[in-house]
Design a protein around this motif. Structure first.
Motif, short mmCIF file in Angstrom:
data_model
loop_
_atom_site.label_atom_id
_atom_site.label_comp_id
_atom_site.label_asym_id
_atom_site.label_seq_id
_atom_site.Cartn_x
_atom_site.Cartn_y
_atom_site.Cartn_z
N ALA A 123 2.07 -1.93 -10.87
CA ALA A 123 1.04 -1.88 -11.90
C ALA A 123 1.65 -1.90 -13.30
CB ALA A 123 0.18 -0.63 -11.71
N ASP A 166 3.29 0.78 -5.72
CA ASP A 166 2.09 0.36 -6.46
C ASP A 166 2.17 0.77 -7.93
OD1 ASP A 166 1.06 -0.82 -4.23
OD2 ASP A 166 -0.43 0.73 -3.82
N GLY A 219 -8.19 -5.61 -8.03
CA GLY A 219 -8.72 -4.27 -7.84
C GLY A 219 -8.47 -3.36 -9.02
N ARG A 220 -7.49 -3.69 -9.86
CA ARG A 220 -7.16 -2.86 -11.01
C ARG A 220 -7.50 -3.52 -12.34
NH1 ARG A 220 -4.41 -1.66 -6.78
NH2 ARG A 220 -3.55 0.44 -6.40
N GLY A 221 -8.15 -4.65 -12.27
CA GLY A 221 -8.55 -5.34 -13.49
C GLY A 221 -7.38 -5.87 -14.29
N LEU A 222 -6.29 -6.22 -13.60
CA LEU A 222 -5.10 -6.75 -14.28
C LEU A 222 -5.13 -8.27 -14.27
CD1 LEU A 222 -2.39 -4.40 -12.72
CD2 LEU A 222 -3.37 -4.26 -15.02
N PHE A 240 -4.32 -6.77 -5.40
CA PHE A 240 -3.89 -5.61 -6.20
C PHE A 240 -4.34 -5.77 -7.66
CE2 PHE A 240 -0.87 -3.34 -8.87
CZ PHE A 240 -0.70 -2.12 -8.21
N ALA A 241 -4.09 -6.93 -8.22
CA ALA A 241 -4.45 -7.17 -9.63
C ALA A 241 -5.96 -7.16 -9.81
CB ALA A 241 -3.86 -8.50 -10.09
N ASP A 286 0.82 -1.22 0.00
CA ASP A 286 0.00 0.00 0.00
C ASP A 286 0.85 1.27 0.00
OD1 ASP A 286 -2.60 -1.30 0.12
OD2 ASP A 286 -2.05 -1.88 2.15
N ALA A 311 1.05 -5.08 -15.82
CA ALA A 311 0.30 -4.78 -17.04
C ALA A 311 1.05 -5.15 -18.30
CB ALA A 311 -0.06 -3.29 -17.07
#
Length: 586
Positions: A317, A313, A345-348, A342-343, A308, A321
């Motif tokens: 990312a 981050d 939450g970010r659509g990764l 993490f992935a 965090d 990506a």
């Protein structure tokens, strides 16, 4: 038509004219198409003279760890020359040669690959990559020289009667030979050479600290990969590469020539890259993307990765990506959970995620089954150590203030000896004068010296705490230093603030400190050590049990073997050739 004029221009025109005539005799192109050359972002030089069926992707040479397109050497040195080429059209009977020329563009010496069946006897297909490494004894006078690289197809290597020239690249590297003490009576025209060939796309390890010998886990892991994968080299962006490479070469001479300073051009044509740490992945990501090199990342704690934390981050990312990321290795449960959240939450979309608890350790710690000795059985004192690097004032994130506070509280115990290992710690930062000569500062130690040091220790204390170095920062559990100590039979006392324990049991295989307790870490350490002094046999039992469990958890097969299986799996998925035998030992 032969040219007239200055010697360098005449000899170069003669060479080019000879190549054009040879190709014209076979009704083949005498010069590579300009459009093809211009569209090729990876070629080191646009293809000029020749058919253009072979492109030079990267070239470099040097001695004693120095490597690039500008080299310096002395008479008697061994010059290491490395070439990476790519086929742009199918061809057979391939011969690659180098030619070293003087200022007059006259060929002084050279060598070739015609006697290597993996090059000359293979039917090469468009897109395939090969790498050649020549080791050349330097028998040249003082002066400046240039390198020409040639690639041709010729079945008749004795007379060149059927030669078709694909590539002639002039002046792709330079060499300065320094003065020698005694002037020679003769010259050696074609010296003996040692040639190694990688007949397919090479693999790379990209790093920012190797080959510094102080990074024991890197030395262990990368040496193992170099031993297992003959197509692999290490490229490093380490600032003082030359001096560190010289030290590395003294210990590992058989591997040193495959460890080179980083230059982006050496990613051209590479089939696979491997990296440790988020900072490394983010640093090398632009080059990996430019040259479209698939890669595998081990996401260790630290090295730019935090929980965090905005900067971390952003880096994470960008790496996740990237579609070139083929597999991700994590070493802690907290890392695995964080990356998955993490992935999501970010659509990764995550690549295959592998968890291998722990870290690679140097095989020296596993070579001999050395049982933990009885604490204080053969001496009158208990040796207690703190081992870490100082990254912030007082080494607070590693728990150095708590360790020293406990030592000072135990100053009345004359049987205790205290030891500090690691860069940056001094007796002045926190006053330790009350301990007199019972505390020693050892500085940084190499792996060999550290192993000998642990052989004299009874207990290592690691009261490290997360989030102090910077927001989100945390260490793995146990730390690498504690793992190495445990393998030597040293009992471990440590914090586990993030609940990352892979299976150690408090009071049986480790002494656990509670970072969340109202009792300070310094007080907990003091209490535990006073209990040990009353019954030293407890420490012996914990050291022995901890050693057995650590040997199982950090066995080469479990650490290096599993990493190499992942690399093989990725390579097979990418269609890359993979050595059949596994060899985790360097």
């Amino acid at each position: 038509m032969r040219a007239l004029g200055a010697t360098p221009e005449v000899t170069r025109d003669y060479d080019h004219d000879w190549i054009r005539q040879a190709n014209a005799a076979h009704d083949l192109p005498t010069d590579a198409p300009a459009a093809a050359a211009a569209s090729d972002a990876e070629a080191l030089l646009p293809s000029g003279v020749g058919t253009g069926a072979v492109a030079l992707l990267a070239v470099g040479w040097g001695v004693a760890g120095m490597f690039g397109t500008e080299a310096r050497a002395q008479h008697g040195d061994t010059l290491h020359l490395r070439l990476r080429l790519q086929l742009r059209q199918p061809c057979r009977h391939l011969v690659v040669s180098y030619h070293i020329k003087n200022r007059q563009n006259q060929h002084i010496l050279g060598g070739h690959s015609s006697d290597r069946p993996e090059v000359h006897g293979r039917a090469w297909q468009s897109g395939e990559v090969l790498e050649l490494a020549f080791d050349i004894p330097v028998h040249l006078h003082q002066g400046d020289y240039a390198l020409t690289v040639l690639a041709a197809s010729m079945a008749d290597v004795a007379h060149y009667t059927d030669a078709v020239f694909h590539l002639w690249a002039d002046d792709v590297a330079t060499l300065h030979v320094m003065p020698r003490a005694h002037f020679p009576l003769s010259d050696l025209i074609e010296p003996p050479q040692d040639l190694s060939v990688i007949p397919h796309a090479p693999w790379l390890v990209l790093d920012d600290f190797f080959p510094n010998l102080l990074t024991g886990f890197r030395v262990a892991e990368y040496n193992a990969h170099l031993a297992a994968f003959p197509q692999l080299s290490v490229l490093s962006s380490l600032g003082d590469f030359a001096s560190q490479h010289a030290r590395y070469a003294e210990h590992y001479p058989a591997l040193a020539h495959r460890v080179r300073p980083f230059a982006p051009a050496w990613l051209a044509g590479a089939g696979l890259a491997f990296l440790n740490f988020l900072n490394n992945a983010h640093q090398f990501l632009p080059a990996l993307q430019q040259y479209r090199v698939p890669f595998v990342l081990t996401l260790y704690p630290g090295g730019g990765f935090g929980l965090d934390e905005p900067e971390s981050d952003a880096k994470l990312a960008a790496v996740l990506a990237c579609p070139l990321l083929q597999a991700l290795i994590v070493t802690q449960g907290v890392t695995q959970d964080y990356v998955q959240r993490f992935a999501a939450g970010r659509g990764l979309a995550l690549p295959p995620l592998h968890r291998i608890d722990g870290v690679v350790v140097n095989p020296l710690y596993l070579e001999v089954e050395a049982p933990a000795r009885d604490a204080m059985a053969d001496k009158a004192v208990l040796d207690i150590c703190f081992v870490a690097e100082r990254y912030m004032p007082q080494g607070a994130n590693k728990g150095y203030p708590a360790f020293i506070a406990a030592a000072l509280a135990l100053a009345d115990c004359a049987r205790l000896r205290w030891h500090i290992v690691g860069g940056g710690f001094t007796p002045e930062e926190i006053d330790v004068s009350a301990l007199g000569d019972r505390i020693q500062f050892h500085g940084r130690l190499t792996t060999q010296d550290l192993r000998q040091f642990y052989a004299r220790m009874d207990l290592i204390v690691s009261p490290n705490q997360p989030y102090l170095l910077h927001p989100g920062n945390f260490d793995g559990f146990p730390t690498g230093c504690c793992v190495e100590a445990a393998l030597c039979g040293v009992a471990v006392m440590a914090t586990d603030a993030l609940q990352q324990n892979p299976g150690y049991v408090d009071g049986e295989s480790m002494l656990m400190l509670d970072a969340a307790s109202e009792v300070s870490l310094a007080q907990q350490i003091e209490i535990r050590i006073r209990q040990i002094l009353a019954d030293p046999a407890v420490l012996t039992r914990i050291g022995q049990a901890g050693q057995v469990f650590t040997r199982e958890l950090y066995a080469l097969e479990r650490q290096i073997g599993e990493r190499q299986r992942i690399l093989r799996s990725v390579a097979q998925r990418l269609g890359l050739p993979v050595p059949m035998e596994e060899n985790p030992l360097p």
